[in-house]
Design an enzyme around this catalytic site. Structure first.
Site, PDB file in Angstrom:
ATOM      1  N   ASP A 210      24.531  29.150   4.363  1.00  0.00           N
ATOM      2  CA  ASP A 210      25.455  28.197   4.921  1.00  0.00           C
ATOM      3  C   ASP A 210      25.203  27.972   6.470  1.00  0.00           C
ATOM      4  OD1 ASP A 210      25.888  31.327   4.727  1.00  0.00           O
ATOM      5  OD2 ASP A 210      26.596  30.722   6.432  1.00  0.00           O
ATOM      6  N   ASP A 212      27.495  29.272   8.693  1.00  0.00           N
ATOM      7  CA  ASP A 212      28.335  30.375   9.441  1.00  0.00           C
ATOM      8  C   ASP A 212      29.597  29.695   9.899  1.00  0.00           C
ATOM      9  OD1 ASP A 212      28.519  32.960   9.998  1.00  0.00           O
ATOM     10  OD2 ASP A 212      28.608  32.645  11.947  1.00  0.00           O
TER      11      ASP A 212
HETATM   12  N1  LIG Z   1      26.927  33.402   7.845  1.00  0.00           N
HETATM   13  C1  LIG Z   1      26.227  34.563   7.303  1.00  0.00           C
HETATM   14  N2  LIG Z   1      26.742  35.667   8.136  1.00  0.00           N
HETATM   15  C2  LIG Z   1      26.200  36.785   7.903  1.00  0.00           C
HETATM   16  N3  LIG Z   1      25.324  37.146   6.955  1.00  0.00           N
HETATM   17  C3  LIG Z   1      25.133  36.180   6.124  1.00  0.00           C
HETATM   18  N4  LIG Z   1      24.549  35.965   4.850  1.00  0.00           N
HETATM   19  C4  LIG Z   1      24.343  34.590   4.704  1.00  0.00           C
HETATM   20  N5  LIG Z   1      25.247  34.037   5.068  1.00  0.00           N
HETATM   21  C5  LIG Z   1      25.783  34.837   6.249  1.00  0.00           C
END
Ligand SMILES: Nc1ncnc2[nH]cnc12
Ligand SMILES: CSC[C@H]1O[C@H](OP(=O)(O)O)[C@H](O)[C@@H]1O
Length: 291
Positions: A210, A212
């Site tokens: 992703d 974030d």
């Molecule tokens: N955006 C994110 N923040 C922290 N850990 C994660 N693991 C997968 N995506 C994450």
């Protein structure tokens, strides 16, 4: 020449690997308590392997409750020489897209609720983690990823957060713009520090799930989007792992970067002042230098 043994710590979505010969789940006890789960051992292409699901099968451990010390001790105790972490993470870079892998080379550790060292009162040790990952092992991971057709980025800085909640948008922007981080996850630390204390070569392949929450077009982190990407990422991770034995080989020359000698001058506590109970707990991790 010493014998290579590859340890794989599988993150979210990667709870087992296939294709091992003589595969068996082994329960390992450690002086630091039980590891996250039993460890799957066997051989692949003639090279001994050990696989440990970081969160346990069924994903029972949160990032804060993963027994990091027991996990590293158990792998060392089994004879592992090289540890590959496979981890899900969010991206702070447009060019590092979901589905891509990043071979990490730096970390910023913002975790605060975990045991971070094998050492302590009665046996004080200080190792360098200026370069927390092993370049030789990282190169092998990158080669394996390229051979598997994975889009892979060489080098990246990982922000280790405590979790389990994802970051606020302000935190996400801080880590990206001010800290200069490339990816974010919840488990890379203290695992990398502990592997160095245990004189293990350590490399980390971060699998992006992703963007974030900083990205103007992607909004908040959505766990259902992450889960959708985890499945295909885990297949790629397994493909990468399958290619490692051929790249690393059975015989192992000393690490040119000194990972396997990290404790040579690290322990400051004079022999007559050491706590025998702690020295006993350190048998696997530091037995080479503590005798
Ligand atoms: N955006 C994110 N923040 C922290 N850990 C994660 N693991 C997968 N995506 C994450
Ligand atoms: C599945 S989203 C959050 C979770 O996934 C990552 O775990 P791992 O590093 O073990 O793959 C991340 O660090 C969080 O723990």
């Amino acid at each position: 020449m010493a014998q290579t043994m590859i340890g794989v710590i599988g993150g979210s979505g990667l709870y087992e690997i296939d294709g091992l010969q003589d595969a068996a789940w082994q329960t390992i006890e450690t002086p630091w308590g039980p590891p996250s789960d039993a460890i799957l051992t066997g051989t692949l292409g003639g090279v001994p392997m050990a696989f440990l699901p970081r969160h346990g099968r069924g994903h029972v451990h949160s990032p804060s409750s993963v027994p990091y010390r027991a996990n590293i001790d158990a792998l060392k105790r089994l004879g592992v020489t090289d540890v590959i972490s496979v981890s899900a993470c969010g991206s702070f870079r447009e060019a590092m897209a979901p589905g891509d892998f990043v071979i990490l080379d730096q970390y910023i550790d913002r975790t605060f609720a975990r045991e971070k060292s094998f050492f302590g009162p009665g046996c004080v040790g200080h190792v360098s983690v200026a370069h927390p990952t092993c370049p030789r092992l990282s190169d092998a991971c990158e080669r394996a990823a390229r051979d598997a057709g994975i889009t892979v980025h060489t080098g990246g800085t990982y922000l280790a957060m405590e979790g389990p909640q994802f970051s606020t948008m302000a935190e996400s922007k801080l880590y990206r713009e001010s800290f200069g981080c490339d990816v974010i996850g919840m488990t890379g630390m203290p695992e990398a520090k502990l592997a160095r204390e245990a004189e293990l070569c350590y490399a980390s392949t971060a699998m992006i799930t992703d963007y974030d929450s900083w990205h103007p077009d992607h909004g908040s982190v959505d766990i259902s989007d992450i889960i959708a990407t985890l499945g295909t990422n885990a297949d790629k991770g397994r493909d990468l792992v399958r290619r490692l034995p051929a790249l690393l080989g059975t015989g192992r020359a000393p690490c040119p970067h000194g990972c396997d000698r990290a404790l040579e001058y690290a322990i400051l506590t004079a022999p007559g002042h050491r706590d025998p109970a702690l020295v006993a707990r350190l048998d696997a991790v530091a037995g080479r230098v503590l005798g």
